[in-house]
Structure formats: structure tokens, C-alpha cells
Scaffold this active site. Structure first.
Site, PDB file in Angstrom:
ATOM      1  N   TYR A 174      37.925  30.211 -13.368  1.00 60.32           N
ATOM      2  CA  TYR A 174      39.081  30.693 -14.123  1.00 60.32           C
ATOM      3  C   TYR A 174      38.699  31.212 -15.504  1.00 60.32           C
ATOM      4  O   TYR A 174      39.036  32.351 -15.878  1.00 60.32           O
ATOM      5  CB  TYR A 174      40.123  29.587 -14.256  1.00 60.32           C
ATOM      6  CG  TYR A 174      41.320  29.997 -15.085  1.00 60.32           C
ATOM      7  CD1 TYR A 174      42.299  30.833 -14.557  1.00 60.32           C
ATOM      8  CD2 TYR A 174      41.452  29.582 -16.405  1.00 60.32           C
ATOM      9  CE1 TYR A 174      43.390  31.232 -15.313  1.00 60.32           C
ATOM     10  CE2 TYR A 174      42.538  29.971 -17.172  1.00 60.32           C
ATOM     11  CZ  TYR A 174      43.498  30.792 -16.625  1.00 60.32           C
ATOM     12  OH  TYR A 174      44.568  31.200 -17.389  1.00 60.32           O
ATOM     13  N   LYS A 178      38.887  35.202 -17.005  1.00 63.45           N
ATOM     14  CA  LYS A 178      39.735  35.671 -18.092  1.00 63.45           C
ATOM     15  C   LYS A 178      38.894  36.303 -19.212  1.00 63.45           C
ATOM     16  O   LYS A 178      39.350  37.242 -19.884  1.00 63.45           O
ATOM     17  CB  LYS A 178      40.589  34.529 -18.636  1.00 63.45           C
ATOM     18  CG  LYS A 178      41.658  34.049 -17.657  1.00 63.45           C
ATOM     19  CD  LYS A 178      42.617  35.164 -17.262  1.00 63.45           C
ATOM     20  CE  LYS A 178      43.782  34.667 -16.420  1.00 63.45           C
ATOM     21  NZ  LYS A 178      44.717  35.754 -16.050  1.00 63.45           N
TER      22      LYS A 178
END
Length: 251
Positions: A174, A178
Site C-alpha cells: 500500500y 501511494k
């Protein structure tokens, strides 16, 4: 071609995307809700219409080229342009918060298939949707693209052993996805600068949503506000930036 402003938000049937849809509709924009589940998308659009907004739904899975192409065709046929694209759809890779899965993303033991799936949605999906919608955005007099990232995307913040995120477990899925998204934002901004297409990344903050099992302390409306602010910046507004509600986020 209509002068009405048209906004597409991916993953907008709930959470921050839904909040942004509500706020843009309240500003008078026509909102197109992109959702993987057509029924949920239609329900969300219907709810916005009940509240007085002009809202429509399209089936859109950012990992499925066919639904992306179909959504672009529908927007072309119905509106002929797109003024705002908010790339909001994203996944954590570990589902909702689950203590038994707290170590899923630690780099030394991470499942590579999970990493690939996260990047497929959070990075490659943004490229796929942006490129498919680009011809529509070029028909707008003031096109804006907003990519929804996270404070966790900040390498500066995450690499500080004394910083606010020092207690977070390392993530190979994750968090890097990002960071890649914010880097991608800069590249799109640099490419489109001469065309007047403003492209920025935003960090909504720790918002009360399904993805964190509703442990966030910000409301959806509070988190969505920064998306809306960057979606409506004037021609002399920023591009290639990374912003939170309280200002720029360090890279």
C-alpha cells in the site's frame, strides 16, 4: 457542447469518493459516479439526486480495460467532455483492519501477488483511467485531475524515525503504491503543464471509512474537502503538487 461542468470520480459509491461527489454536486457540477458494482453505483447516484444533485453512475473497474473504455464511451455520448477526473479508487491490499493480518505487508515476508494487485489498482488503474479519459478532458476549458494518495506516500515522513509515522509497520504494498502515485502525478503534471491540465495529488487524512474499519477520526466530508479544493482550483492554481487539508505534504 454544454457549459455544465462534468466530474468523474472512481470508487465513488461510498467513502471519500462519495463525499467528494456530494460536495461537487452541491457546487452545481454534474457528477458521474464510477463504481465496480453497478447497483451500488446507481444507488449512490439516486441518493445524490434525491438531495438535489445531478448525478449519474457508470460501471467502472479500474483494473478492467473493457469497463474503462465503456465508461469513456458513455461519458462521450452523454456529455462530450470531462472537466474533473478524481482518481479515488484504491485498495489497501490487506482488506479492512484485521489484527491477525497486521504483518501482511512487511517487505521481507510479503506475498508478491498481493503487491501486484495493490499496484494494479492504485497505480496502473490510475494510468489506465486517466489515459482513457484524456480525450474528454481535452474538450474542457479548465480540466483538472486529482489523484487520491495518503500521508503514507510521503517518503520524508515515513523515513523519519522520530516522525509521526515511526510506529507504522513497514509496507511493501500500500505505502509504496501511494508513493508511486504521487511520483506519477508529477510526471502527468509535467506533460500537461503546457496544455492547462492541472494535476495534483491529495492526502485526505485518517478518515472514518470501511478501509480502516471506521477507526479514522475525520469525517468523510472533512476528508473529501481537499479533493474538492484541488478539483476546483483556478487556472493559476498549482499543478504537480501534493496537498493535505493543512497545506503541502512533503515528498
Amino acid at each position: 457542447m454544454s457549459t455544465q461542468q462534468i466530474a468523474l470520480i472512481t470508487g465513488a459509491n461510498k467513502g471519500i469518493g462519495r463525499g467528494a461527489a456530494e460536495q461537487l454536486a452541491a457546487l452545481g457540477m454534474t457528477v458521474v459516479i464510477g463504481a465496480r458494482d453497478p447497483e451500488r453505483g446507481e444507488r449512490a447516484a439516486a441518493d445524490l439526486r434525491v438531495g438535489g444533485g445531478d448525478a449519474h453512475a457508470v460501471t467502472l473497474d479500474v483494473t478492467d480495460p473493457e469497463t474503462i473504455a465503456a465508461a469513456a464511451r458513455q461519458i462521450t455520448e452523454r456529455f462530450g467532455k470531462l472537466d474533473v477526473l478524481i482518481n479515488n479508487a484504491g485498495i489497501t491490499g490487506s482488506g479492512q483492519v484485521d489484527p491477525s493480518r497486521a504483518f501482511d505487508q512487511v517487505p521481507s515476508t510479503v506475498d508478491l501477488d498481493m503487491v501486484r494487485s495493490v499496484f494494479e489498482t492504485n497505480v496502473f488503474g490510475v494510468i489506465a483511467v486517466t489515459n482513457a479519459m484524456l480525450p474528454l478532458l481535452r474538450h474542457s476549458p479548465a480540466p483538472r485531475i486529482v489523484n487520491v494518495a495518503s500521508h503514507a506516500a510521503s517518503i520524508t515522513l515515513l523515513s523519519d524515525p522520530e516522525g509521526p509515522f515511526a510506529g507504522l509497520l513497514p509496507s511493501a504494498a500500500y505505502t509504496p503504491s501511494k508513493s508511486a502515485l504521487t511520483a506519477l502525478t508529477v510526471q502527468y503534471a509535467n506533460e500537461f503543464r503546457k496544455d492547462g491540465i492541472l494535476v495534483n495529488a491529495v492526502a485526505p487524512g485518517y478518515v472514518d471509512t470501511d478501509s480502516n474499519d471506521h477507526t479514522g477520526f475525520l469525517t468523510v466530508a472533512e476528508g473529501a474537502a481537499v479533493l474538492v479544493r484541488l478539483a476546483t482550483v483556478p487556472a493559476d492554481g498549482p499543478t504537480g503538487g501534493f496537498f493535505a487539508a493543512d497545506g503541502p505534504v512533503p515528498w
